[in-house]
Write a protein that holds these residues in place. Structure first.
Motif, short mmCIF file in Angstrom:
data_model
loop_
_atom_site.label_atom_id
_atom_site.label_comp_id
_atom_site.label_asym_id
_atom_site.label_seq_id
_atom_site.Cartn_x
_atom_site.Cartn_y
_atom_site.Cartn_z
N GLY A 125 0.82 -1.21 0.00
CA GLY A 125 0.00 0.00 0.00
C GLY A 125 0.85 1.26 0.00
N ARG A 126 0.17 2.39 0.18
CA ARG A 126 0.84 3.68 0.20
C ARG A 126 0.31 4.52 1.35
NH1 ARG A 126 1.53 6.00 -5.96
NH2 ARG A 126 1.81 4.01 -7.06
N SER A 127 1.01 5.62 1.62
CA SER A 127 0.55 6.54 2.66
C SER A 127 -0.64 7.34 2.13
CB SER A 127 1.68 7.50 3.04
OG SER A 127 1.92 8.42 1.99
N LYS A 128 -1.28 8.10 3.01
CA LYS A 128 -2.46 8.89 2.60
C LYS A 128 -2.08 9.95 1.57
CE LYS A 128 -2.26 12.28 6.37
NZ LYS A 128 -3.01 12.86 7.51
N GLU A 129 -0.79 10.32 1.55
CA GLU A 129 -0.33 11.31 0.56
C GLU A 129 0.01 10.65 -0.78
OE1 GLU A 129 0.79 12.66 4.69
OE2 GLU A 129 1.21 10.87 3.50
N GLY A 130 -0.10 9.30 -0.82
CA GLY A 130 0.22 8.59 -2.06
C GLY A 130 1.68 8.21 -2.17
N HIS A 131 2.44 8.32 -1.07
CA HIS A 131 3.87 8.01 -1.11
C HIS A 131 4.12 6.53 -0.82
CE1 HIS A 131 4.17 12.46 0.13
NE2 HIS A 131 4.34 12.36 -1.17
N TYR A 132 5.29 6.07 -1.22
CA TYR A 132 5.71 4.69 -0.98
C TYR A 132 6.31 4.59 0.42
CZ TYR A 132 5.09 4.53 -6.02
OH TYR A 132 4.55 4.63 -7.28
N VAL A 133 6.05 3.49 1.09
CA VAL A 133 6.43 3.36 2.49
C VAL A 133 7.41 2.19 2.66
CG1 VAL A 133 5.63 3.09 4.87
CG2 VAL A 133 4.19 4.27 3.19
N TYR A 134 8.51 2.46 3.38
CA TYR A 134 9.54 1.46 3.64
C TYR A 134 9.86 1.45 5.12
CZ TYR A 134 10.30 1.72 -1.42
OH TYR A 134 10.14 1.70 -2.78
N GLU A 135 10.43 0.33 5.57
CA GLU A 135 10.90 0.27 6.95
C GLU A 135 12.26 -0.39 7.01
OE1 GLU A 135 8.68 -2.10 9.67
OE2 GLU A 135 8.61 -3.86 8.37
N ILE A 136 12.99 -0.06 8.07
CA ILE A 136 14.28 -0.70 8.32
C ILE A 136 14.53 -0.64 9.82
CG2 ILE A 136 15.64 1.42 7.96
CD1 ILE A 136 17.75 -0.42 6.61
N ASN A 137 14.93 -1.78 10.39
CA ASN A 137 15.16 -1.90 11.82
C ASN A 137 16.53 -2.50 12.06
OD1 ASN A 137 12.38 -1.15 12.24
ND2 ASN A 137 11.79 -3.26 11.86
N TYR A 138 17.21 -2.04 13.12
CA TYR A 138 18.53 -2.58 13.42
C TYR A 138 18.90 -2.26 14.86
CZ TYR A 138 19.84 2.28 12.32
OH TYR A 138 19.93 3.65 12.29
N GLU A 139 19.98 -2.89 15.32
CA GLU A 139 20.52 -2.66 16.66
C GLU A 139 22.02 -2.39 16.55
OE1 GLU A 139 19.76 -6.17 18.95
OE2 GLU A 139 17.76 -5.52 19.53
N HIS A 140 22.54 -1.67 17.53
CA HIS A 140 24.00 -1.55 17.63
C HIS A 140 24.40 -1.10 19.03
CE1 HIS A 140 24.25 2.90 17.44
NE2 HIS A 140 23.28 2.84 16.55
N ASN A 141 25.66 -1.29 19.34
CA ASN A 141 26.18 -0.88 20.64
C ASN A 141 26.44 0.63 20.65
OD1 ASN A 141 26.18 -3.50 21.60
ND2 ASN A 141 28.30 -3.88 21.05
N ILE A 142 26.37 1.21 21.84
CA ILE A 142 26.80 2.59 22.07
C ILE A 142 27.96 2.52 23.05
CG2 ILE A 142 26.15 4.87 22.95
CD1 ILE A 142 23.27 4.23 22.27
N TYR A 143 29.14 2.92 22.59
CA TYR A 143 30.34 2.78 23.40
C TYR A 143 30.60 4.03 24.24
CZ TYR A 143 31.16 -1.27 20.47
OH TYR A 143 31.02 -2.48 19.84
N GLU A 144 31.24 3.83 25.36
CA GLU A 144 31.56 4.93 26.26
C GLU A 144 32.37 6.00 25.54
OE1 GLU A 144 32.45 4.48 30.89
OE2 GLU A 144 34.23 4.15 29.69
N VAL A 145 32.07 7.26 25.79
CA VAL A 145 32.81 8.36 25.17
C VAL A 145 34.27 8.31 25.65
CG1 VAL A 145 33.01 10.86 24.96
CG2 VAL A 145 30.74 9.79 25.02
N PRO A 146 35.25 8.33 24.74
CA PRO A 146 36.65 8.27 25.15
C PRO A 146 36.99 9.36 26.17
CG PRO A 146 36.48 7.99 22.78
CD PRO A 146 35.11 8.36 23.27
#
Length: 232
Positions: A125-146
């Motif tokens: 489907g599409r959004s109400k504005e007629g646009h194409y809709v995509y998704e992307i999900n991911y994870e990553h670490n957040i390292y301590e600030v040096p």
């Protein structure tokens, strides 16, 4: 270049540093995108794979950043798949003694090695504005600030590389759910637009918890940094 009408990102940070000697937190990112035109088949991005970066590699990247007079950041941001095209001449640069170019190419290769190549998932489907809709999900670490024990930064950029905001009302929205007990530094937490101007962030406490939410909304091409620490 893909044109974005709306990109919504929600990031949920977990306080894993409480259990791993204060070195690493973890963030889960969910993103929805509305594009004006469909994304052509065969277009890929490198997204964080969730792989941990060995301490000696982090140390190398940190020292290299310091050698350039820059503050080290591990930019776990989705990257267009052509990022490695500029590294193909690494052997030529090495033979020519161009150390700086070699190190820059190595940095890109290290970054890609903790990412995975993927296409964006198109939703039906599409959004109400007629646009194409995509998704992307991911994870990553957040390292301590040096050199800043117990301090962390979540950094992202919207829209993703290889995309641009529509000049007709295009916008991005970012919501970051902070970990339990995190203290958000309002001076270091900011969005910076493509002209170097600072955006307004909104920090909201969640009633009945020790959590807060940091949110931004903008209509250009900003980079966001959320800096936080723990008092215990």
């Amino acid at each position: 270049m893909n044109t974005i009408f709306l990109q919504e990102m929600t990031a949920n940070i977990q306080r894993l540093s409480r259990y791993n000697e204060g070195r690493v937190d973890r963030v889960t990112v969910q993103t929805l995108l509305q594009t004006v035109e469909p994304i052509a088949e065969g277009q890929f991005w490198y997204i964080p794979s969730g792989a941990s970066v060995p301490p000696h590699v982090l140390d190398f990247l940190k020292k290299d950043a310091e050698s350039k007079g820059a503050q080290f950041q591990l930019p776990m941001i989705p990257l267009k798949s052509d990022i490695l095209e500029s590294t193909e001449d690494i052997q030529e640069q090495a033979l020519a003694g161009n150390l700086r170019e070699v190190l820059d190419d190595v940095n890109k290769a290290i970054l890609v090695s903790v990412m995975k190549k993927t296409e964006l998932s198109k939703l039906p489907g599409r959004s109400k504005e007629g646009h194409y809709v995509y998704e992307i999900n991911y994870e990553h670490n957040i390292y301590e600030v040096p050199n800043q024990p117990n301090h962390y930064e979540f950094v992202t950029q919207l829209p993703f590389s290889g995309m641009q905001l529509s000049p007709s009302g295009g916008r991005v929205e970012l919501v970051v759910v902070m970990p339990t007990g995190a203290v958000v530094d309002s001076n270091l937490t900011k969005g910076i637009d493509e002209n170097g101007l600072e955006l307004q962030e909104y920090i909201t406490q969640i009633p009945g918890t020790t959590k807060s939410v940091v949110s931004f909304e903008y209509r250009l091409d900003p980079t966001f940094t959320v800096h936080y620490s723990y008092n215990e």
